[in-house]
Design a protein around this motif. Structure first.
Motif, PDB file in Angstrom:
ATOM      1  N   PRO A 195      -4.132   6.174   3.744  1.00 39.17           N
ATOM      2  CA  PRO A 195      -3.353   4.983   4.104  1.00 39.17           C
ATOM      3  C   PRO A 195      -3.385   3.933   3.001  1.00 39.17           C
ATOM      4  O   PRO A 195      -4.332   3.865   2.215  1.00 39.17           O
ATOM      5  N   LYS A 196      -2.319   3.133   2.936  1.00 42.53           N
ATOM      6  CA  LYS A 196      -2.223   2.054   1.954  1.00 42.53           C
ATOM      7  C   LYS A 196      -1.886   0.745   2.651  1.00 42.53           C
ATOM      8  O   LYS A 196      -1.069   0.727   3.574  1.00 42.53           O
ATOM      9  N   MET A 197      -2.513  -0.319   2.202  1.00 39.76           N
ATOM     10  CA  MET A 197      -2.227  -1.639   2.760  1.00 39.76           C
ATOM     11  C   MET A 197      -1.019  -2.219   2.015  1.00 39.76           C
ATOM     12  O   MET A 197      -1.058  -2.342   0.788  1.00 39.76           O
ATOM     13  N   PRO A 198       0.065  -2.548   2.727  1.00 40.41           N
ATOM     14  CA  PRO A 198       1.245  -3.086   2.034  1.00 40.41           C
ATOM     15  C   PRO A 198       0.977  -4.475   1.451  1.00 40.41           C
ATOM     16  O   PRO A 198       0.234  -5.263   2.022  1.00 40.41           O
ATOM     17  N   LYS A 199       1.566  -4.729   0.283  1.00 41.60           N
ATOM     18  CA  LYS A 199       1.391  -6.034  -0.366  1.00 41.60           C
ATOM     19  C   LYS A 199       2.452  -7.039   0.075  1.00 41.60           C
ATOM     20  O   LYS A 199       2.311  -8.239  -0.116  1.00 41.60           O
ATOM     21  N   THR A 200       3.528  -6.508   0.643  1.00 48.68           N
ATOM     22  CA  THR A 200       4.583  -7.348   1.194  1.00 48.68           C
ATOM     23  C   THR A 200       5.175  -6.642   2.402  1.00 48.68           C
ATOM     24  O   THR A 200       5.216  -5.411   2.446  1.00 48.68           O
ATOM     25  N   LEU A 201       5.623  -7.398   3.370  1.00 48.88           N
ATOM     26  CA  LEU A 201       6.171  -6.797   4.591  1.00 48.88           C
ATOM     27  C   LEU A 201       7.673  -6.607   4.514  1.00 48.88           C
ATOM     28  O   LEU A 201       8.287  -6.098   5.452  1.00 48.88           O
TER      29      LEU A 201
ATOM     30  N   ALA B  17       1.232  -0.416   7.320  1.00 51.17           N
ATOM     31  CA  ALA B  17       0.246  -1.299   7.949  1.00 51.17           C
ATOM     32  C   ALA B  17      -0.307  -0.681   9.231  1.00 51.17           C
ATOM     33  O   ALA B  17      -1.518  -0.734   9.492  1.00 51.17           O
ATOM     34  N   LEU B  18       0.578  -0.065  10.025  1.00 51.18           N
ATOM     35  CA  LEU B  18       0.145   0.561  11.282  1.00 51.18           C
ATOM     36  C   LEU B  18      -0.777   1.749  11.017  1.00 51.18           C
ATOM     37  O   LEU B  18      -1.767   1.955  11.729  1.00 51.18           O
TER      38      LEU B  18
ATOM     39  N   ILE C  29      -8.536   2.428  10.266  1.00 53.83           N
ATOM     40  CA  ILE C  29      -9.709   1.548  10.405  1.00 53.83           C
ATOM     41  C   ILE C  29     -10.222   1.572  11.835  1.00 53.83           C
ATOM     42  O   ILE C  29     -11.438   1.625  12.082  1.00 53.83           O
ATOM     43  N   LEU C  30      -9.305   1.556  12.793  1.00 49.21           N
ATOM     44  CA  LEU C  30      -9.680   1.591  14.203  1.00 49.21           C
ATOM     45  C   LEU C  30     -10.403   2.894  14.528  1.00 49.21           C
ATOM     46  O   LEU C  30     -11.455   2.886  15.192  1.00 49.21           O
ATOM     47  N   GLY C  31      -9.848   4.017  14.061  1.00 52.48           N
ATOM     48  CA  GLY C  31     -10.475   5.310  14.311  1.00 52.48           C
ATOM     49  C   GLY C  31     -11.861   5.388  13.697  1.00 52.48           C
ATOM     50  O   GLY C  31     -12.809   5.881  14.327  1.00 52.48           O
ATOM     51  N   LEU C  32     -11.984   4.891  12.464  1.00 44.87           N
ATOM     52  CA  LEU C  32     -13.282   4.880  11.786  1.00 44.87           C
ATOM     53  C   LEU C  32     -14.293   4.054  12.571  1.00 44.87           C
ATOM     54  O   LEU C  32     -15.457   4.454  12.748  1.00 44.87           O
ATOM     55  N   THR C  33     -13.849   2.905  13.057  1.00 52.85           N
ATOM     56  CA  THR C  33     -14.734   2.017  13.825  1.00 52.85           C
ATOM     57  C   THR C  33     -15.163   2.667  15.134  1.00 52.85           C
ATOM     58  O   THR C  33     -16.351   2.670  15.487  1.00 52.85           O
TER      59      THR C  33
END
Length: 413
Positions: A35-41, A50-51, A57-61
């Protein structure tokens, strides 16, 4: 053997090491699926990215908390809000004018968390996913994949030499002066690491090593961020006033300014050569984060508390923070057991995931912090200790940078 492995699943640090190892393995085997965090929406597919990052992150947690047999109730809603704040910090940091200033997403992560905590208050329903230490430790394990010893040595042996001299000299002075000001041993250790190594990351890693108080950590992070902003503008100006060449000036900036983005931005103000040298020196200090964490771990385990007898090697190992071991192992594997090109390519992928973990962690730090605690009367001594140590850091680094980059390096040119 199997029983020992199962037994480690009761220890949070070991679970974090395993989680980090899984992330690094997935990045190595399936890099295109990370997964990649977008720098702009506004870009195509940004919301989908983003989803996917949130779901990861949710699954890891969830998995880690379930393995540790902790409550899962409330984590989803809490993490949604924390992730939104983290995503907002990423978007704000990539606004062109903000990017020119060198302010990184983690800066805004802390700011947004502080705003919520101090303006609205942190409600109970938001607390289940506020686990800054958990996200920080996984991030540090993954960070090891980006520290390639061969690259640092090849790109700047003088930067590494400066980092070694400055880090250990400044760390000792900062710790000494903090204790002289009456700051407790725990806070003195975190403060010394933040000033001497690499700012926020070093303070966080040290806090994890010594199991530091989150309120004390939040205060030190605030000091680092507040000082970094004026330094990134004042120091290039001073370098020009003193007539420093770009190599010396870049080495000075890279060794004193505490965030990588601010280092790059301030170096660019003086020229391309200054920016390159500043980043090399900063990278060299980042490499020493693992070494310093290892040494601090040993020191704290051995002398951190008053004991009637000295602990054995077995006791030291039991108390030693395992996420530091994970960081070092990741760095060694990526440095010596992979082709450099492959390691760098995978490192870029894992760095994006690591930055997201750090951003979420910094939101959590902000949510746990109250200004009333930070600026209380009892924190005046740490403030003066920090400023004194930072002043010493600036002077010592200037001297070392001038000798290594202004005198010694030209001799080998």
């Amino acid at each position: 053997m199997i029983k020992r492995i199962i037994a480690t699943l009761k220890n949070e640090d070991w679970v974090i090491v395993y989680a980090g190892a899984i992330v690094l393995l997935l990045a190595t085997l399936f890099p295109e699926m990370m997964p990649k965090m977008p720098k702009t929406l506004s870009a195509d597919g940004a919301w989908q990215q983003a989803l996917i990052m949130f779901a990861s992150i949710l699954g890891l947690t969830y998995i880690c908390q379930a393995v540790l047999r902790r409550k899962l109730k409330g984590i989803f809603v809490s993490l949604v809000v924390i992730f939104i704040l983290s995503l907002a910090s990423q978007v704000v940091a990539n606004i062109p004018i903000i990017k020119e200033w060198g302010l990184e997403s983690v800066f805004f992560s802390v700011i947004f968390g502080l705003i919520v905590s101090n303006v609205f208050g942190t409600p109970e329903w938001l607390k289940p996913a506020i686990q800054s230490e958990f996200y920080i430790k996984i991030g540090i394990v993954c960070l090891g994949s980006t520290i390639l010893f061969g690259e640092v040595l090849k790109s700047g042996v003088f930067g590494l030499a400066q980092a070694l001299i400055v880090v250990f000299t400044v760390w000792y002075f900062a710790f000494y002066i903090s204790r002289r000001y009456g700051v407790d041993r725990e806070m003195s250790t975190m403060l010394a690491s933040s000033v001497s190594i690499c700012g926020v990351s070093a303070a966080i890693a040290t806090s994890g090593v010594i199991k530091g108080d989150n309120k004390k950590l939040s205060y030190i992070i605030s000091l680092v961020l507040v000082c970094a902003i004026p330094m990134m503008y004042i120091m290039p100006w001073l370098a020009e006033v003193m007539g420093l060449n770009e190599d010396v000036a870049g080495a000075w900036l890279g060794g004193t300014i505490d965030t990588t983005g601010a280092v790059a931005a301030s170096g660019t103000m003086l020229g391309e050569a200054a920016a390159q040298t500043a980043i090399i020196v900063k990278s060299s200090q980042n490499v020493l984060l693992g070494v310093a964490a290892f040494i601090i771990s040993l020191m704290w385990t051995y002398k951190g508390e008053q004991r009637e007898e000295k602990p054995t090697l077995g006791v030291i190992w039991d108390r030693f923070p395992k996420f530091v071991v994970g960081f070092v192992l990741a760095s060694l594997v990526f440095s010596f057991f992979m082709e450099t090109a492959d390691a760098k390519a995978i490192g870029k992928i894992t760095k994006g995931f690591t930055n997201t973990l750090f951003s979420i962690a910094f939101v959590c730090v902000g949510l746990e912090t109250r200004f009333a605690d930070i600026f209380s009367k009892e924190n005046r001594r740490p403030l003066w200790a920090f400023l004194t140590a930072q002043g010493f850091n600036i002077l010592v680094t200037l001297g070392v940078a001038y000798i290594l980059f202004g005198v010694v390096k030209p001799m080998f040119a």
